[in-house]
Design a protein around this motif. Structure first.
Motif, PDB file in Angstrom:
ATOM      1  N   PRO A 256       2.635  17.589   1.005  1.00  0.00           N
ATOM      2  CA  PRO A 256       3.281  16.292   0.809  1.00  0.00           C
ATOM      3  C   PRO A 256       4.228  15.933   1.958  1.00  0.00           C
ATOM      4  O   PRO A 256       4.755  16.819   2.642  1.00  0.00           O
ATOM      5  N   THR A 257       4.381  14.645   2.173  1.00  0.00           N
ATOM      6  CA  THR A 257       5.354  14.125   3.142  1.00  0.00           C
ATOM      7  C   THR A 257       6.083  12.972   2.476  1.00  0.00           C
ATOM      8  O   THR A 257       5.714  12.550   1.381  1.00  0.00           O
ATOM      9  N   LEU A 258       7.092  12.443   3.144  1.00  0.00           N
ATOM     10  CA  LEU A 258       7.809  11.294   2.575  1.00  0.00           C
ATOM     11  C   LEU A 258       6.879  10.090   2.432  1.00  0.00           C
ATOM     12  O   LEU A 258       7.105   9.220   1.602  1.00  0.00           O
ATOM     13  N   GLU A 259       5.827  10.059   3.246  1.00  0.00           N
ATOM     14  CA  GLU A 259       4.883   8.943   3.155  1.00  0.00           C
ATOM     15  C   GLU A 259       3.824   9.204   2.073  1.00  0.00           C
ATOM     16  O   GLU A 259       3.114   8.297   1.669  1.00  0.00           O
ATOM     17  N   ASP A 260       3.667  10.451   1.672  1.00  0.00           N
ATOM     18  CA  ASP A 260       2.638  10.796   0.685  1.00  0.00           C
ATOM     19  C   ASP A 260       3.292  11.699  -0.354  1.00  0.00           C
ATOM     20  O   ASP A 260       3.287  12.922  -0.244  1.00  0.00           O
ATOM     21  N   THR A 261       3.880  11.065  -1.357  1.00  0.00           N
ATOM     22  CA  THR A 261       4.645  11.812  -2.359  1.00  0.00           C
ATOM     23  C   THR A 261       3.867  11.974  -3.662  1.00  0.00           C
ATOM     24  O   THR A 261       4.467  12.053  -4.721  1.00  0.00           O
ATOM     25  N   ARG A 262       2.530  11.995  -3.556  1.00  0.00           N
ATOM     26  CA  ARG A 262       1.765  12.270  -4.777  1.00  0.00           C
ATOM     27  C   ARG A 262       2.257  13.573  -5.414  1.00  0.00           C
ATOM     28  O   ARG A 262       2.618  14.514  -4.707  1.00  0.00           O
ATOM     29  N   SER A 263       2.230  13.631  -6.729  1.00  0.00           N
ATOM     30  CA  SER A 263       2.687  14.840  -7.408  1.00  0.00           C
ATOM     31  C   SER A 263       1.729  15.988  -7.123  1.00  0.00           C
ATOM     32  O   SER A 263       0.585  15.783  -6.731  1.00  0.00           O
ATOM     33  N   ASP A 264       2.208  17.208  -7.331  1.00  0.00           N
ATOM     34  CA  ASP A 264       1.403  18.399  -7.031  1.00  0.00           C
ATOM     35  C   ASP A 264       0.064  18.355  -7.762  1.00  0.00           C
ATOM     36  O   ASP A 264      -0.983  18.658  -7.186  1.00  0.00           O
ATOM     37  N   LEU A 265       0.111  17.995  -9.033  1.00  0.00           N
ATOM     38  CA  LEU A 265      -1.123  18.002  -9.821  1.00  0.00           C
ATOM     39  C   LEU A 265      -2.102  16.940  -9.314  1.00  0.00           C
ATOM     40  O   LEU A 265      -3.301  17.187  -9.187  1.00  0.00           O
ATOM     41  N   GLU A 266      -1.582  15.753  -8.991  1.00  0.00           N
ATOM     42  CA  GLU A 266      -2.459  14.688  -8.488  1.00  0.00           C
ATOM     43  C   GLU A 266      -2.996  15.014  -7.094  1.00  0.00           C
ATOM     44  O   GLU A 266      -4.066  14.563  -6.707  1.00  0.00           O
TER      45      GLU A 266
ATOM     46  N   ARG B 140       2.959  26.013  -2.156  1.00  0.00           N
ATOM     47  CA  ARG B 140       3.803  25.916  -0.953  1.00  0.00           C
ATOM     48  C   ARG B 140       3.802  27.229  -0.177  1.00  0.00           C
ATOM     49  O   ARG B 140       3.848  27.236   1.052  1.00  0.00           O
TER      50      ARG B 140
ATOM     51  N   THR C 239      12.336   6.041   4.116  1.00  0.00           N
ATOM     52  CA  THR C 239      11.358   5.994   5.209  1.00  0.00           C
ATOM     53  C   THR C 239      11.362   4.636   5.911  1.00  0.00           C
ATOM     54  O   THR C 239      10.747   4.474   6.959  1.00  0.00           O
TER      55      THR C 239
ATOM     56  N   VAL D  50       9.021  15.722  -4.403  1.00  0.00           N
ATOM     57  CA  VAL D  50       7.678  15.613  -4.993  1.00  0.00           C
ATOM     58  C   VAL D  50       7.683  16.145  -6.426  1.00  0.00           C
ATOM     59  O   VAL D  50       8.185  17.237  -6.704  1.00  0.00           O
ATOM     60  N   ALA D  51       7.110  15.368  -7.327  1.00  0.00           N
ATOM     61  CA  ALA D  51       7.000  15.770  -8.728  1.00  0.00           C
ATOM     62  C   ALA D  51       5.931  16.851  -8.877  1.00  0.00           C
ATOM     63  O   ALA D  51       4.978  16.906  -8.096  1.00  0.00           O
ATOM     64  N   ALA D  52       6.076  17.699  -9.900  1.00  0.00           N
ATOM     65  CA  ALA D  52       4.997  18.634 -10.239  1.00  0.00           C
ATOM     66  C   ALA D  52       3.811  17.859 -10.785  1.00  0.00           C
ATOM     67  O   ALA D  52       2.664  18.133 -10.465  1.00  0.00           O
ATOM     68  N   THR D  53       4.103  16.870 -11.620  1.00  0.00           N
ATOM     69  CA  THR D  53       3.037  15.980 -12.089  1.00  0.00           C
ATOM     70  C   THR D  53       3.629  14.639 -12.485  1.00  0.00           C
ATOM     71  O   THR D  53       4.769  14.561 -12.944  1.00  0.00           O
ATOM     72  N   HIS D  54       2.851  13.596 -12.243  1.00  0.00           N
ATOM     73  CA  HIS D  54       3.183  12.270 -12.748  1.00  0.00           C
ATOM     74  C   HIS D  54       2.168  11.836 -13.795  1.00  0.00           C
ATOM     75  O   HIS D  54       2.173  10.681 -14.215  1.00  0.00           O
TER      76      HIS D  54
ATOM     77  N   PRO E  26      10.365  16.172   0.563  1.00  0.00           N
ATOM     78  CA  PRO E  26      10.120  14.762   0.225  1.00  0.00           C
ATOM     79  C   PRO E  26      10.143  14.435  -1.275  1.00  0.00           C
ATOM     80  O   PRO E  26       9.531  13.464  -1.675  1.00  0.00           O
TER      81      PRO E  26
ATOM     82  N   GLU F 229       9.298   5.555  -0.744  1.00  0.00           N
ATOM     83  CA  GLU F 229      10.540   6.301  -0.518  1.00  0.00           C
ATOM     84  C   GLU F 229      11.396   5.444   0.419  1.00  0.00           C
ATOM     85  O   GLU F 229      11.055   5.249   1.588  1.00  0.00           O
TER      86      GLU F 229
END
Lengths: 613, 613
Positions: free
Chosen positions: A133-143, A173, B595, B311-315, B309, B592
């Protein structure tokens, strides 16, 4: 002395000559394990079974505990005898380990009709490699990871529970987002660094014994086996006495369930250690057992099961998180319990029918799984129905309630021939005889009938020179103390014979009742499958001679060993086999034997011994 | 004296004149509750908020605790002041309850765009009436009842977990097998004697406040509301400081999660008690909150959320058994957490968009949910996208960090007008002023700008006769102690104004950034929805005067109150609304704010006050 061994104590095991260095305070059972020496310990090291006894020759150890005083007695303790599980080393120690305490190659029946099977496990495995993930791509871990397997499987929804995400988020990570994930239906149940072997465990939860096997879910290969006594034995030897304990004590069900959950967790630990795997690699577990066993395991209500009409809370398959049963595996792994049939006829019987292919029989067939609870099925392929019943046969054929009874391990008499020349014994591992296991018991009785030393109603005569008066009435001497492995005489007593009569009477009456209710003449039965560890080594001819099995003139017999465990193994390897189990359970009907008017008469008849051919 | 009142103590509450009999040792907060007297207690009775203070006039009570000494001070204690929650009665007691300790009618915003909705709950209800088991019909309990709803729904599989079966098996027998069952997908999650009302609970889990509503799942009717302070406040007022606490303490996440789970369980208890329902009637629960709140609630990992950044574990939506969150409801009931969007923009924002129908807007629209964390969405119906951002506005608009700030309850100044004739205050319930709630704070600043007493950079001038030098620099006197409800002066200080500048700067900068990133000129915005308890009472004109909101020449404004809670309520009532929430979350993207290169400049500008019109 290396750094690692500084402060460690030297433990010498004699006469084997094994040595190991352990930390001060280590118990001798653990030290033996570390030395690669397996001591008998069916209680799991809680000082209850008395099987891990050894003699301390030299060195400083902990004082005897109350359990040791109760099990060993003052004189043995004075002679240095101790239980390895209750004795801690406080200095270098030298001990003597008697052969009786060493685990012989234990018979865990896994052979039998175990056809090869293409693995198609319920839990699938996907390799994931995604950008972090980056600040531009903050999708959640599961997604972030889900599309990898979603695309592969074209699935809509997906989820993971908090425990899995607690494992996954740091793992991803730490491994630069290159990991394997384990997915069950639409749920991620665990993750691992890439290229880890996913493991499954199959468990046969018997009333007396528990057997477990570890498999590679990718190859289907069997990697390790382990067994233990069912710790619930301390609360009753048969299912009814355990259920009564559960009903009569506020926390009874919790005590019984907790003890077996703890034992299963220990088995998982042993299995993983045998192949040096992490327990998080265990991603699926299948358990079979009779209705009482699975209900106590899962914490299902048992009050209604313990009284007539003995109704289960559910016979449907159950999926429970392993962690909710106190079992350490992949964080989201499930325990799958196969469906049951009715009354006490549970998932183990379904697994046995599946493993022994009785559901694919072309002619009328009988299946018998002999254990503390014996289940019987009569299969009629014409109308594709299975009639099942459960007999409270008790643990006599597993060696319990028999004075010199023992399980099928090193030194157990497994077959007996009595001739005018004397008594020929065959023991497991050809070790000096210590006691009798189930098949040996059947042989003795058959041979006693053969030499007219046992009457129709089960009385020992005094015509044979090996029959003598013992502490419990008449007894038959099999091996004198001078020849035996224990230094004590090995005998079978009048009291032992009565126990066997009750067990065989229950099984025989169950078989006769099923045939009568299904209106099936004996000559129509084309196949008989005998399952169970006892059944595997049973001399079928002698089973007829003692009247355990009825005369079925046209039947082929096969002995399939622990078919319930094989069935559980098939289910952990294959989703299709789970569906097959559901279909078996759906087609099966349960017959409560006591509702058959003639049952008591058949039971009384079944206790008798036939005239020898 | 009746038997029930033997050994009980008489507690008199003055000046209200309420009396109650309680057991010795009962704390006065509980005694007040039993007397039907609701005392303020946002900490839930743990001696932290100091709101339940009263004066013991007569009788023997427990000694002051350390918390009381810290909160009340020696002189107040000497005068008999105590915290009701920490004071136990050891004899009959007479106490005086000041008006400030009594709960005014609290504003829990539930109005707004709550369209009527045909209930279509996730949990269905079936009436079961089946013959009891016999020896001839030993089907398991689950198989016995399942056909009733299986047939109604044409479902294949069905299950129930052990906890549900532990409830069901005895319940069915006690009610002659005439019961109602609650079914979620293919799982029975509870049962009750027939004709019991199934209940659902919706929860808005705010950073500062928690609001919950109890609904009848059959009629959709709202039956009760309850609220509490978020107990995590003790570990940090904003989400970042709480996540930092969780990261820096081994059991930090567990402490934070456990405290809020405990509070939710208490809210369920209060809701059920309000309508005298059993908690087992609560068969479904929907929770919304920002990402940090839902992660801590569910025990999801938060380390990766607490650092850039973010990041959620899941959304994705989550379904967790209520009992696994320590919440007492139907034995198999689930807590459904709605999906989130990205970063800290969570399920509460999805619920707000749904409740305020922003997903169905026909023109470009802005949604703002002002709270400790303020979420903003810019909706463009042309391409059906929603851009969302989160601003760390802090709790100033909820009355925190403001010397005389308070929540919106009785005695709070909610609007202010300053004219040459003096200051006009409007307080909630028209009670004597105790402090300022959010809308009052905005009004004061707007009016100070209007009379040139506040500079562009936020300095109080000394031109106004009510501005004076206080302990924290200059301050504006709103109500003198002689008129106030607390006996103390109510003021707004230079320090308070700085806090408001930070809050409004963050929100304004967020709004400007969204418009800039989406390349949307201010005049294109057709609709602005302002949500949140604060937003409901905000004077929109004054929000422009202090520069909280930008000038949007063509926008209609609507104030929708606690739209997040309304959204949660819709989701507990309707499966379709849950699907709608998933669709909203799918279409929304998270920005975010940091950014955006210009963000810091916009923040600095946003802290300034505009010239008055």
């Amino acid at each position: 002395m290396t750094d690692a061994n500084r402060n460690k104590l030297k433990i010498d095991f004699e006469p084997i000559g094994k040595r190991v260095m352990v930390a001060p305070g280590t118990c001798l059972l653990e030290a033996a394990r570390q030395a690669g020496l397996m001591l008998n310990s069916t209680c799991g090291g809680i000082g209850k079974c008395g099987q891990c006894r050894l003699t301390v020759i030299d060195g400083e150890v902990s004082d005897p505990t109350r359990d040791e005083r109760a099990l060993l007695g003052a004189s043995a303790l004075a002679a240095g005898e101790r239980l390895a599980c209750h004795t801690r080393a406080y200095s270098g120690v030298k001990v003597n380990v008697p052969a009786t305490s060493l685990v012989g190659k234990q018979r865990l029946q896994l052979n039998g009709e175990d056809d090869s099977l293409a693995p198609d496990p319920k839990v699938k495995f996907y390799s994931v490699c995604v950008p972090p993930p980056t600040l531009e791509d903050t999708r959640s871990d599961l997604e972030r990871i889900a599309p990898v397997y979603i695309l592969q499987k074209d699935k809509g929804g997906y989820t993971a529970d908090p425990a899995v995400l607690r494992q996954f988020s740091p793992l991803a990570r730490a491994n630069d987002w290159i990991v394997d994930v384990f997915v069950r239906d639409d749920e991620i149940i665990g993750a691992a660094p890439s290229d880890v072997t996913p493991l499954g465990v199959a468990v046969d939860l018997g009333t007396t014994k528990i057997a477990a096997v570890l498999v590679d879910l990718k190859s289907g290969e069997e990697l390790a086996v382990a067994g233990a006594a069912n710790p619930q034995i301390a609360y009753g030897e048969d299912v009814i006495s355990r259920l009564t304990y559960a009903r009569q004590h506020d926390d009874g069900a919790e005590i019984l369930g907790g003890s077996v959950r703890n034992t299963l967790d220990n088995l998982l630990k042993q299995l993983a250690e045998q192949i040096q795997a992490e327990r998080q690699q265990i991603v699926d577990i299948c358990v079979v057992g009779n209705t009482a066993m699975t209900h106590l395991l899962l914490g299902l209500p048992t009050s209604q099961l313990s009284v007539s009409p003995y109704v289960a809370a559910t016979h449907l398959p159950m999926d429970i998180k392993a962690r909710d049963l106190g079992m350490h595996a992949a964080p989201g792994a499930y325990v799958h319990v196969l469906p049951g049939i009715g009354g006490f006829v549970g998932a183990d019987h379904v697994a046995m029918i599946m493993a022994s292919r009785l559901d694919r029989a072309n002619d009328i067939a009988l299946g018998i799984d002999i254990g503390t609870n014996t289940e019987i099925v009569l299969v009629n392929p014409k109308n594709r129905t299975y009639i099942c019943a459960s007999c409270a046969s008790g643990p006599a054929f597993e060696g319990a309630h028999i004075g010199d009874g023992m399980r099928a391990s090193s030194g157990a008499i497994e077959s007996v021939t009595i001739s005018p020349d004397g008594i020929q014994l065959k023991t497991i591992d050809d070790a000096p005889a210590i006691g009798l296991c189930g098949s040996g018991i059947v042989d003795v009785l058959a041979e006693l009938i053969g030499c007219n030393a046992l009457s129709k109603v089960g009385r020992l005569g005094d015509s044979n020179k090996y029959i003598r008066k013992g502490a419990n009435g008449l007894e038959f001497l099999l091996a004198a103390g001078s020849r035996s492995g224990s230094g004590r005489d090995v005998v079978i007593s009048q009291k032992d014979i009565s126990q066997i009569q009750l067990a065989k009477g229950a099984i025989r009456a169950g078989l006769e009742t099923l045939l009568a209710v299904a209106d099936t003449p004996a000559e129509k039965v084309a196949e008989v499958v005998v399952a169970g560890a006892f059944g595997a080594f049973l001399d079928i001819r002698n089973a007829f001679r003692i009247g355990l099995l009825p005369h079925l003139p046209n039947a082929r017999y096969s002995q399939v060993g622990n078919a319930a465990l094989v069935g559980a193994k098939r289910a952990v390897l294959s989703t299709l086999e789970r569906e097959r189990a559901v279909n078996i359970a759906k087609r099966a009907t349960h017959l409560e034997l006591s509702t058959y008017p003639n049952f008591n008469r058949l039971f009384a008849l079944g206790m008798q011994f036939p005239e020898d051919e």
